[in-house]
Enzyme design. Sequence first.
Site, PDB file in Angstrom:
ATOM      1  N   MET A  87     -40.680  21.267  -3.565  1.00  0.00           N
ATOM      2  CA  MET A  87     -41.744  20.293  -3.363  1.00  0.00           C
ATOM      3  C   MET A  87     -41.631  19.629  -2.000  1.00  0.00           C
ATOM      4  O   MET A  87     -40.534  19.263  -1.571  1.00  0.00           O
ATOM      5  CB  MET A  87     -41.651  19.224  -4.464  1.00  0.00           C
ATOM      6  CG  MET A  87     -42.661  18.097  -4.355  1.00  0.00           C
ATOM      7  SD  MET A  87     -42.472  16.887  -5.690  1.00  0.00           S
ATOM      8  CE  MET A  87     -40.956  16.077  -5.182  1.00  0.00           C
ATOM      9  N   SER A  88     -42.763  19.456  -1.320  1.00  0.00           N
ATOM     10  CA  SER A  88     -42.836  18.763  -0.035  1.00  0.00           C
ATOM     11  C   SER A  88     -42.009  19.524   1.006  1.00  0.00           C
ATOM     12  O   SER A  88     -42.223  20.721   1.185  1.00  0.00           O
ATOM     13  CB  SER A  88     -42.387  17.311  -0.200  1.00  0.00           C
ATOM     14  OG  SER A  88     -42.644  16.549   0.947  1.00  0.00           O
ATOM     15  N   LEU A  89     -41.055  18.881   1.675  1.00  0.00           N
ATOM     16  CA  LEU A  89     -40.164  19.626   2.566  1.00  0.00           C
ATOM     17  C   LEU A  89     -39.479  20.748   1.801  1.00  0.00           C
ATOM     18  O   LEU A  89     -39.077  21.764   2.369  1.00  0.00           O
ATOM     19  CB  LEU A  89     -39.126  18.688   3.191  1.00  0.00           C
ATOM     20  CG  LEU A  89     -38.114  19.307   4.156  1.00  0.00           C
ATOM     21  CD1 LEU A  89     -38.785  19.954   5.356  1.00  0.00           C
ATOM     22  CD2 LEU A  89     -37.080  18.265   4.603  1.00  0.00           C
TER      23      LEU A  89
END
Length: 423
Positions: free
Chosen positions: A229-231
Amino acid sequence: MKVAFKDESFAFEFVRNLGFMYYGGSDLGEMMATAVQIKEGDFESWFSEWDKRARRLLSRADASLGAGHLESARECYLRASTYFRTAEFYLHGNPGDPRILSESKASQKAYAEGARLTGPTWEPVQIPYEGTTLPGYFYKADNSGKLRPTLIFHGGLDSSLEELFYFGAAPAVRRGYNCLTFDGPGQGAPIREQKLYHRYDWEAVVTPAVDYALSRPDVDGDHLALMGMSLGGYFAARAAAFEHRFRAAVFFNGMYSPHESIRGSMPKEAIAALDTGDPMQCEEITYKAMQNDTNLRWAVTQGVWSFGASGLADYLSTKLKPFTMEGVAKQIQCPCLVLDAEGDILAGRNQAQEMYDALQAPKQLVRFTSEDGAENHCESGALAYKDEVVFNWLDETLQVHEGREGQRKTFPEQLETVGHYSR
């Protein structure tokens, strides 16, 4: 999407945590009542009010537990954990602030108590990692011990273990999957308690998690998937390029080059100064801009802290430099799902598309829009729709279907199976 706040960063963090309401991690009234007490863009006000809310719920949870109201206690502990974590979010400009550790531990403790009251399907685990361990939870679809398809799920730049249930494990177990979540270097407890910082070669983090998962008798190694998730969209892609035991991977959202994405979020004049050999000018320009830009202020302080950088120039020029999938994405062999959000204020423009374009394995790109209220970074606030997309794709890719015997129970049936209401 902005709810409760005009400040872009505060509004996003509010929606991020409000979305947990779908799986019991927050509640609308509590969050709105807290938000109206917070001064826009004021980090201390943000901490103070969320900390008050967390402690108010913790007191109620303890009282319910003492009186034997176990479900009320469980629910309050989980929401208190969310609010403690929310309170701590903007404190990282001063790495020596003792509240970083105390608030984090309060969030962990409340969540652990909620997990204990949930029953044996929420299992705290420790994953061996380079002479130490990484904290995790292994969530089971039920307590039968049967082989299950299993999702390994981790976060990104600023995630903590306790929120990963709402972003990935909750929808997984509802659909008959096991889910292993963990905090890696630069995240949650490992950075706060062990000073382990982010690393670009995330395969060194994920491979021990795979080894652990495959050591369990309830994990179907032929139906193993990865999600970041995300980075973590970069982290998961990097890991999948070198760790080939996965049958599917989800990049949520796609992050092709965090190095370029984060540089692109900085003031252009600051980057120009850095590239011409004037790091002091770069810092001066950036720190001046941070005074009127909450999101930039958070992004810089969070990045410098979680990457273990000596300062902004070290973070942008040295620590971030190897964080790219250039020349690496082609090594991924398993089918990949890349998610993108049209209003993403954090990942940067075209990151998901660049990831998708670089992949040579079977792939699919899904874009989320404001038409479905899903335009936020990582589709925050639209978890139901995001989970529908992700798990429909996983079911089809792993060839896991509703009719597969023993793998599909309704959520109430799962709770009854594991003795949800017993201590």
